[in-house]
Every structure is written in C-alpha cells, then in structure tokens.
Motif scaffolding. Structure first.
Motif, PDB file in Angstrom:
ATOM      1  N   ILE A  84       0.823  -1.217   0.000  1.00  0.00           N
ATOM      2  CA  ILE A  84       0.000   0.000   0.000  1.00  0.00           C
ATOM      3  C   ILE A  84       0.855   1.264   0.000  1.00  0.00           C
ATOM      4  O   ILE A  84       0.335   2.370   0.151  1.00  0.00           O
ATOM      5  CB  ILE A  84      -0.977   0.018   1.194  1.00  0.00           C
ATOM      6  CG1 ILE A  84      -0.214   0.032   2.527  1.00  0.00           C
ATOM      7  CG2 ILE A  84      -1.930  -1.160   1.138  1.00  0.00           C
ATOM      8  CD1 ILE A  84      -1.139   0.142   3.743  1.00  0.00           C
ATOM      9  N   GLY A  85       2.169   1.080  -0.149  1.00  0.00           N
ATOM     10  CA  GLY A  85       3.044   2.228  -0.355  1.00  0.00           C
ATOM     11  C   GLY A  85       3.586   2.914   0.883  1.00  0.00           C
ATOM     12  O   GLY A  85       4.062   4.050   0.796  1.00  0.00           O
ATOM     13  N   VAL A  86       3.553   2.267   2.035  1.00  0.00           N
ATOM     14  CA  VAL A  86       4.127   2.865   3.241  1.00  0.00           C
ATOM     15  C   VAL A  86       5.649   2.862   3.114  1.00  0.00           C
ATOM     16  O   VAL A  86       6.247   1.823   2.814  1.00  0.00           O
ATOM     17  CB  VAL A  86       3.705   2.088   4.505  1.00  0.00           C
ATOM     18  CG1 VAL A  86       4.385   2.660   5.745  1.00  0.00           C
ATOM     19  CG2 VAL A  86       2.184   2.123   4.669  1.00  0.00           C
ATOM     20  N   PRO A  87       6.318   3.998   3.320  1.00  0.00           N
ATOM     21  CA  PRO A  87       7.777   4.064   3.175  1.00  0.00           C
ATOM     22  C   PRO A  87       8.496   3.038   4.046  1.00  0.00           C
ATOM     23  O   PRO A  87       8.068   2.758   5.166  1.00  0.00           O
ATOM     24  CB  PRO A  87       8.108   5.493   3.627  1.00  0.00           C
ATOM     25  CG  PRO A  87       6.851   6.261   3.386  1.00  0.00           C
ATOM     26  CD  PRO A  87       5.727   5.300   3.667  1.00  0.00           C
ATOM     27  N   ILE A  88       9.584   2.482   3.522  1.00  0.00           N
ATOM     28  CA  ILE A  88      10.311   1.436   4.238  1.00  0.00           C
ATOM     29  C   ILE A  88      10.878   1.966   5.545  1.00  0.00           C
ATOM     30  O   ILE A  88      10.912   1.249   6.550  1.00  0.00           O
ATOM     31  CB  ILE A  88      11.435   0.861   3.355  1.00  0.00           C
ATOM     32  CG1 ILE A  88      10.849   0.227   2.096  1.00  0.00           C
ATOM     33  CG2 ILE A  88      12.262  -0.168   4.119  1.00  0.00           C
ATOM     34  CD1 ILE A  88      11.881  -0.315   1.131  1.00  0.00           C
ATOM     35  N   GLU A  89      11.332   3.228   5.568  1.00  0.00           N
ATOM     36  CA  GLU A  89      11.889   3.760   6.799  1.00  0.00           C
ATOM     37  C   GLU A  89      10.833   3.845   7.904  1.00  0.00           C
ATOM     38  O   GLU A  89      11.133   3.635   9.085  1.00  0.00           O
ATOM     39  CB  GLU A  89      12.539   5.121   6.577  1.00  0.00           C
ATOM     40  CG  GLU A  89      11.637   6.154   5.919  1.00  0.00           C
ATOM     41  CD  GLU A  89      11.833   6.218   4.426  1.00  0.00           C
ATOM     42  OE1 GLU A  89      11.991   5.154   3.817  1.00  0.00           O
ATOM     43  OE2 GLU A  89      11.821   7.357   3.881  1.00  0.00           O
ATOM     44  N   VAL A  90       9.580   4.101   7.531  1.00  0.00           N
ATOM     45  CA  VAL A  90       8.491   4.129   8.511  1.00  0.00           C
ATOM     46  C   VAL A  90       8.233   2.728   9.058  1.00  0.00           C
ATOM     47  O   VAL A  90       8.052   2.536  10.267  1.00  0.00           O
ATOM     48  CB  VAL A  90       7.202   4.705   7.880  1.00  0.00           C
ATOM     49  CG1 VAL A  90       6.037   4.604   8.850  1.00  0.00           C
ATOM     50  CG2 VAL A  90       7.423   6.149   7.455  1.00  0.00           C
ATOM     51  N   GLN A  91       8.246   1.729   8.165  1.00  0.00           N
ATOM     52  CA  GLN A  91       8.052   0.354   8.597  1.00  0.00           C
ATOM     53  C   GLN A  91       9.183  -0.090   9.531  1.00  0.00           C
ATOM     54  O   GLN A  91       8.935  -0.736  10.561  1.00  0.00           O
ATOM     55  CB  GLN A  91       7.994  -0.575   7.385  1.00  0.00           C
ATOM     56  CG  GLN A  91       6.853  -0.291   6.430  1.00  0.00           C
ATOM     57  CD  GLN A  91       6.824  -1.282   5.281  1.00  0.00           C
ATOM     58  OE1 GLN A  91       6.875  -2.494   5.479  1.00  0.00           O
ATOM     59  NE2 GLN A  91       6.738  -0.773   4.052  1.00  0.00           N
TER      60      GLN A  91
END
Length: 334
Positions: A84-91
């Motif tokens: 769904i496009g959540v940035p990897i750094e946020v994950q």
C-alpha cells in the motif's frame, strides 16, 4: 521450498498468523472476562502487555514481513504495508520501536506487582509514573540517531550488494529488491540498543531483587497470612516465568543477529529462521500466560472437559434403557 527464499518466509509467517489469531483472541478473552478479583490490580497491565505482543506479532508476520540481510544493517519488506506504499523507513522504525515498547510493557507488569505488594504507601507511588514515561520515551527514541543519520539510499543499496557479494552469488530476487540500509556505522544502532537494553535489564534486576527480599521480610511479619503469602509468591513466580519467556524468545534471535554482524558472516536461512522465532513471541507468551495463571488454566481445562463430555453421547432405546455411545473413530488409509 528453501528457507532463504522470500516466498518461504512469507508462507511461514502467514501460517504463524493463522495459528496466532485464535490463541491471541482466547488470551484476550481470558484477561477481560476470566481474571478474578484477586488479580484485578494487574488486569489492565497484563492486557497492555498482551496487546503490544499481538501488535508486534502482526507487525512482523503480516504488515512488514522483514527480509533482513545481516551482516548488512538493512533489508526489504514483503508485507502488506509495502503493497500500500508505506515508506520502508516508517516500517523499519515501527518494528524496531515495537520491540522496545513490548519490553517496556513487560517491565510494567513487574513494577505493578512491586507497587501493589510493597510500595502503595511509600514515595514510590509518586515516582512510578516517571519510570513509565521514561521507558516508553526511550522506546520511541532509541532508533532516532540511526534514522537521523540515514545514508543516501541511492548509494547504500549498491554498497549493501557489494558486501553480500563477498559471501557468494547474490540471488536475483535480492538484487531487484528495494533494499533499505539503516546504517553502515554499527555505532548508530548498536550503541543506543545497548543503552536501552542496559536500562531495562537493570530495572528488571532491581525489581526482582527488591521483591525477593521483600517476600522474605513479609514472612516475618503478620501483615499477610500464610495462604496469602503463598498466593503472592506463586503469582510473582508466574510473572517471572512469563517475562522470562518473552525475553528468551526475543534475545535468541537478537543474539544471532549480533553475532552475524560482529563476525561478518551471512547465512540468509538463519536470518529468516531468526525472524520466524521472533514472530512466535506473542503466541508463546500467550500460551504461557494461560497455563501459568491458574484462573486461565482452569477455564481452559474446563472447556476441554466439556468438549470431552459432549463427545460421550447417550442413546435411549425403545425399552427406555440408556446406552453410552462411544465417539466414532475414523481411520485414514495410506
């Protein structure tokens, strides 16, 4: 199926999710509706720990599904949040933070028991909130140095591939993946990790030592009856077991990750296996919670007994005689 392949990791973690959901739901039901009055003071604290364990489990097994590339401090996600496009750094920040938050929630359980039994009428009642704020603040902040100093990902990903090439041919599915590198400088992640882990370990040791000594002193007073002291001691032992299981399930994979980084070795199958073990944390913690706390265990055994009784059906013949009917046994031919 090879354990080092991303598809295998996804399959295993999703199967763990299917196993975890009913166990987590049952554990939540036990806490909410089967916690006796004698455990009422710890009910919300146990629920808090249980919920954070569930969030961490689903964060790993469904939302992010991290594919880590140790000894490189990086990897790429395979979960729903990527789709769904959540940035990897946020994950990455979310999962690393959740590990610390669950640890802080585990300390809450121990601290709560210390407060209830030993410190309700002491100065600690004014300071305990400060400790809680400190622990959760550290949990939110310990990765910030690494994320503030993130390397340029345009050059970091090729650099990570060059490191992996030392260990052999890099599979195409890794080369084409959106590799995210937290840092090439171990200090930005390992030093804060060691500091927060040190804080948490010291807190646990202090509470355990103080409570152990406190229980010994209570035996010499008339404050509690022998049966109450026994109940308190058993409850403390149950909490120690539950927290110890959590710490063990977390620390074993982390130990391998640290060894892999410091020894500069790469075994992707073991990296994935480490996260499989990591993802079992909530399931194991819930099962242990249900079994070691007698009210939950008794409720579980009651369900099992009722199920057995329901299988022992009866048949009344035309003469009014009651016959027991054994459960039908089916066999599978191989």
């Amino acid at each position: 199926m090879h354990l080092e392949h991303p598809d295998t990791l996804i399959t295993i973690l999703h199967l763990i999710t299917l196993l975890a959901i009913p166990i987590h739901v049952f554990g939540t039901y036990c806490i909410l509706f089967k916690t006796p009055k004698s455990m009422e003071s710890v009910k919300l604290i146990m629920l808090n720990f249980h919920v954070w364990c569930m969030v961490l489990d689903y964060g790993i097994t469904v939302l992010t599904v991290p594919y880590l590339l140790f000894p490189v401090l990086g990897g790429f996600p395979l979960g729903i949040l990527k789709d769904i496009g959540v940035p990897i750094e946020v994950q990455s920040y979310g999962i690393l933070t959740l590990v610390a938050v669950v640890s802080a929630a585990a300390i809450d359980i121990i601290e709560n028991r210390y407060y209830i039994v030993f410190a309700q009428n002491t100065k600690w009642r004014r300071y305990r909130i400060i400790l809680t704020i400190f622990n959760y603040s550290c949990s939110l902040a310990w990765t910030l140095p690494a994320f503030i100093l993130l390397p340029d990902q345009n050059t970091a990903a090729p650099g990570a591939l060059r490191i992996l090439e030392k260990f052999g041919t890099v599979p195409e599915y890794i080369r084409k993946a959106p590799i995210f590198v937290i840092s090439f400088d171990l200090r930005t992640i390992t030093l804060p990790c060691m500091i927060i882990a040190g804080f948490f370990v010291v807190e646990v040791v202090v509470f355990v030592v103080v409570m152990t000594r406190g229980m010994s002193k209570l035996k010499q007073t008339a404050r509690f009856s022998k049966s109450t002291l026994k109940m308190q001691r058993n409850f403390l032992n149950a909490i120690y077991i539950q927290v110890s299981v959590y710490i063990t399930s977390i620390q074993l994979p982390i130990f391998w990750f640290i060894v892999s980084i410091l020894a500069d070795v790469h075994f992707q199958a073991i990296n994935n296996l480490g996260f499989v073990m990591f993802s079992f944390n909530g399931v194991v913690s819930t099962v242990i919670m249900i079994w070691i706390h007698r009210p939950y265990r008794d409720f579980c055994l009651k369900i099992v007994k009722l199920n057995k009784l329901s299988n022992n059906a009866v048949h009344v013949d035309s003469g009014g005689t009651i016959h027991s009917v054994a459960p039908r046994v089916t066999s599978n031919a191989y």
